[in-house]
Design an enzyme around this catalytic site. Structure first.
Site, PDB file in Angstrom:
ATOM      1  N   GLU A  62      10.747  -0.369 -10.921  1.00 40.04           N
ATOM      2  CA  GLU A  62      12.013  -0.753 -11.545  1.00 40.04           C
ATOM      3  C   GLU A  62      13.150  -0.061 -10.797  1.00 40.04           C
ATOM      4  O   GLU A  62      14.256  -0.577 -10.681  1.00 40.04           O
ATOM      5  CB  GLU A  62      11.995  -0.310 -13.009  1.00 40.04           C
ATOM      6  CG  GLU A  62      13.013  -1.031 -13.854  1.00 40.04           C
ATOM      7  CD  GLU A  62      13.625  -0.159 -14.900  1.00 40.04           C
ATOM      8  OE1 GLU A  62      14.674   0.454 -14.605  1.00 40.04           O
ATOM      9  OE2 GLU A  62      13.092  -0.096 -16.007  1.00 40.04           O
ATOM     10  N   SER A 111      12.298   4.634 -16.815  1.00 47.90           N
ATOM     11  CA  SER A 111      11.068   3.912 -16.467  1.00 47.90           C
ATOM     12  C   SER A 111      11.015   3.718 -14.963  1.00 47.90           C
ATOM     13  O   SER A 111      11.937   3.146 -14.386  1.00 47.90           O
ATOM     14  CB  SER A 111      11.064   2.525 -17.105  1.00 47.90           C
ATOM     15  OG  SER A 111      11.168   2.617 -18.492  1.00 47.90           O
ATOM     16  N   ARG A 149      14.886  -7.132 -16.813  1.00 47.86           N
ATOM     17  CA  ARG A 149      15.275  -6.144 -15.787  1.00 47.86           C
ATOM     18  C   ARG A 149      15.639  -6.804 -14.448  1.00 47.86           C
ATOM     19  O   ARG A 149      15.298  -6.279 -13.376  1.00 47.86           O
ATOM     20  CB  ARG A 149      14.148  -5.133 -15.548  1.00 47.86           C
ATOM     21  CG  ARG A 149      13.863  -4.210 -16.707  1.00 47.86           C
ATOM     22  CD  ARG A 149      15.078  -3.352 -17.054  1.00 47.86           C
ATOM     23  NE  ARG A 149      14.688  -2.234 -17.898  1.00 47.86           N
ATOM     24  CZ  ARG A 149      14.555  -2.303 -19.226  1.00 47.86           C
ATOM     25  NH1 ARG A 149      14.828  -3.430 -19.846  1.00 47.86           N
ATOM     26  NH2 ARG A 149      14.185  -1.243 -19.914  1.00 47.86           N
TER      27      ARG A 149
HETATM   28  N1  EPU Z   1       2.453   3.951 -24.302  1.00 47.22           N
HETATM   29  C1  EPU Z   1       1.339   4.667 -23.898  1.00 47.22           C
HETATM   30  N2  EPU Z   1       1.544   5.881 -23.325  1.00 47.22           N
HETATM   31  C2  EPU Z   1       2.770   6.417 -23.147  1.00 47.22           C
HETATM   32  C3  EPU Z   1       3.902   5.709 -23.584  1.00 47.22           C
HETATM   33  C4  EPU Z   1       3.722   4.467 -24.149  1.00 47.22           C
HETATM   34  O1  EPU Z   1       0.223   4.217 -24.045  1.00 47.22           O
HETATM   35  O2  EPU Z   1       2.845   7.529 -22.584  1.00 47.22           O
HETATM   36  C5  EPU Z   1       2.256   2.606 -24.876  1.00 47.22           C
HETATM   37  C6  EPU Z   1       2.315   2.571 -26.362  1.00 47.22           C
HETATM   38  O3  EPU Z   1       1.338   1.648 -26.798  1.00 47.22           O
HETATM   39  C7  EPU Z   1       3.678   2.006 -26.685  1.00 47.22           C
HETATM   40  C8  EPU Z   1       3.926   1.108 -25.493  1.00 47.22           C
HETATM   41  O4  EPU Z   1       3.265   1.750 -24.395  1.00 47.22           O
HETATM   42  O5  EPU Z   1       3.685   1.296 -27.871  1.00 47.22           O
HETATM   43  C9  EPU Z   1       5.387   0.903 -25.174  1.00 47.22           C
HETATM   44  O6  EPU Z   1       6.037   2.155 -25.010  1.00 47.22           O
HETATM   45  P1  EPU Z   1       7.607   2.333 -25.324  1.00 47.22           P
HETATM   46  O7  EPU Z   1       7.932   1.760 -26.657  1.00 47.22           O
HETATM   47  O8  EPU Z   1       7.935   3.759 -25.072  1.00 47.22           O
HETATM   48  O9  EPU Z   1       8.331   1.372 -24.316  1.00 47.22           O
HETATM   49  P2  EPU Z   1       8.052   0.991 -22.781  1.00 47.22           P
HETATM   50  O10 EPU Z   1       7.617  -0.415 -22.723  1.00 47.22           O
HETATM   51  O11 EPU Z   1       7.233   2.019 -22.109  1.00 47.22           O
HETATM   52  C10 EPU Z   1      10.484   0.030 -22.467  1.00 47.22           C
HETATM   53  C11 EPU Z   1      11.582   0.172 -21.450  1.00 47.22           C
HETATM   54  C12 EPU Z   1      12.389   1.448 -21.685  1.00 47.22           C
HETATM   55  C13 EPU Z   1      12.964   1.396 -23.088  1.00 47.22           C
HETATM   56  C14 EPU Z   1      11.802   1.262 -24.088  1.00 47.22           C
HETATM   57  C15 EPU Z   1      12.305   1.117 -25.502  1.00 47.22           C
HETATM   58  C16 EPU Z   1      10.757  -0.960 -19.467  1.00 47.22           C
HETATM   59  C17 EPU Z   1      10.243  -0.826 -18.071  1.00 47.22           C
HETATM   60  N3  EPU Z   1      11.013   0.173 -20.107  1.00 47.22           N
HETATM   61  O12 EPU Z   1       9.570   1.090 -22.199  1.00 47.22           O
HETATM   62  O13 EPU Z   1      13.463   1.451 -20.771  1.00 47.22           O
HETATM   63  O14 EPU Z   1      13.726   2.559 -23.388  1.00 47.22           O
HETATM   64  O15 EPU Z   1      11.033   0.078 -23.759  1.00 47.22           O
HETATM   65  O16 EPU Z   1      12.885  -0.128 -25.685  1.00 47.22           O
HETATM   66  O17 EPU Z   1      10.938  -2.080 -19.937  1.00 47.22           O
HETATM   67  C18 EPU Z   1      14.223   2.244 -18.663  1.00 47.22           C
HETATM   68  O18 EPU Z   1      14.337   1.067 -18.332  1.00 47.22           O
HETATM   69  O19 EPU Z   1      14.525   3.199 -17.873  1.00 47.22           O
HETATM   70  C19 EPU Z   1      13.719   2.564 -19.976  1.00 47.22           C
HETATM   71  C20 EPU Z   1      13.521   3.817 -20.386  1.00 47.22           C
END
Ligand code: EPU
Length: 335
Positions: free
Chosen positions: A331, A235, A163
């Site tokens: 972010e 995010s 990012r």
């Molecule tokens: N989780 C929770 N609670 C929640 C949501 C998630 O505990 O409410 C935990 C779960 O363990 C899950 C982990 O967090 O396995 C990761 O969640 P998720 O796969 O939804 O991905 P993220 O790391 O929260 C990142 C990106 C997103 C992107 C997704 C999918 C960042 C800051 N965000 O989110 O990007 O869509 O992966 O690849 O890296 C964005 O940048 O605007 C964005 C949406």
């Protein structure tokens, strides 16, 4: 002399749906007009706006907002197994992904439905479902605000990271991206379907890029709020990276803490999990809130101001710092 619109509401131009005004506003339809404006207004404070999907406006702006709206997609090179496609900065990112799917050009299917404009994608090196922009980025063209010359900036010079890029770090505010050139696979031959939810979706079958995009769209729609219905900017925080020692200390207390391995001696922790643990998910604080299905997404339930959203973000940062001793970085750009 170009005429600017005056006292314009930016509510339609930011996906959080925040009501703020800009003193002057202009829709830029070409790089040459952009150059002319900058030449004629050397002292006016200027702010660049693309799709408005990664900003939180907290106050009115007493300067000129330039809304980048130049359009066009051009095939610049074609070989047996790849194409180079140059896309003007004002094109909508998801529309461009759909165009690639129609042409059967591979590489961007995992990035379907990310809101925003093409010109904004290199700034924070957008990423989702195991793919980042770097994997398809070839070069971009950008106007250097000091020399007012358009430069062609190759991938190596962009210093892409999680990012991040030079446009967010040491060259912040020095360039306006006018177009981005992507290197795409023709026909598609490398797929990224290892990322958890996609793996679950496809099992052992080998999907087409159109099927991958369809899966990504359906996963995103099930978790992330549609900004047209519920204001948000994806995010809000970056996933933090912590030291191995810090991670081991946390593991003692939270054996189930999710984590992503990295090449460096650091561990990346999902910020969503930290926020969720603290009970913020689905909560409302006035008109500002934390999304009920994804704790990393802050939402505007109606008429929240940028300051309301910011206050909630700071409350979350403080709690995460106190409980986990982790600093959450935003972010989203706070303006
Ligand atoms: N989780 C929770 N609670 C929640 C949501 C998630 O505990 O409410 C935990 C779960 O363990 C899950 C982990 O967090 O396995 C990761 O969640 P998720 O796969 O939804 O991905 P993220 O790391 O929260 C990142 C990106 C997103 C992107 C997704 C999918 C960042 C800051 N965000 O989110 O990007 O869509 O992966 O690849 O890296 C964005 O940048 O605007 C964005 C949406």
């Amino acid at each position: 002399m170009l005429r600017f619109e005056e006292d314009v509401s930016l509510k339609p131009y930011n996906t959080f749906g925040i009501e703020v005004q800009t003193k002057y506003f202009f829709k830029v339809t070409s790089a040459s007009i952009l150059k002319e404006i900058l030449n004629q207004n050397p002292t006016l404070p200027i702010r660049i706006l693309g799709g408005g999907s990664n900003v939180l406006f907290t106050e009115n702006f007493d300067g000129l907002t330039l809304y980048i709206a130049n359009k066009g997609i051009e095939l610049v090179e074609e070989t047996q197994n790849k194409v180079l496609v140059e896309v003007q900065a004002g094109e909508n990112w998801h529309d461009f992904v759909c165009w690639c799917l129609d042409q059967n050009y591979g590489g961007v299917e995992n990035l379907a439905l990310i809101p925003g404009s093409v010109g904004a994608t290199p700034i924070q090196n957008i990423g989702a479902y195991g793919v980042e922009l770097t994997s398809v980025f070839n070069y971009c063209k950008a106007l250097n605000l000091k020399s007012l010359e358009e430069e062609r900036i190759p991938k190596e010079a962009c210093e892409f990271d999680y990012r991040s890029s030079i446009f967010k770090t040491h060259q912040k505010g020095n360039y306006i991206i006018t177009s981005v050139c992507f290197e795409l696979q023709k026909p598609p031959h490398q797929y990224q379907i290892d990322y958890g939810p996609l793996k679950d979706y496809f099992g052992t079958s080998v999907p087409s890029i159109q099927e991958i995009a369809k899966a990504v769209i359906s996963i995103r729609e099930s978790k992330l709020p549609n900004p047209k219905i519920l204001g948000n900017s994806g995010s809000f925080f970056k996933n933090p990276m912590i030291t191995q020692t810090h991670f081991e200390q946390l593991l003692l207390k939270y054996p189930e803490i999710p984590n992503y391995p990295l090449d460096e001696p650091l561990v990346k922790i999902p910020a969503a999990w930290l926020i969720d643990q603290l009970g913020f998910k689905g909560t409302q604080h006035g008109a500002a809130g934390v999304h009920e299905k994804q704790a990393l997404v802050l939402v505007n339930h109606g008429n929240a101001s940028g300051k309301d959203i910011l206050a909630l973000a700071q409350q979350i940062q403080k709690a995460v710092q106190e409980i986990f001793e982790i600093t959450l970085e935003t972010e989203v750009n706070i303006l």
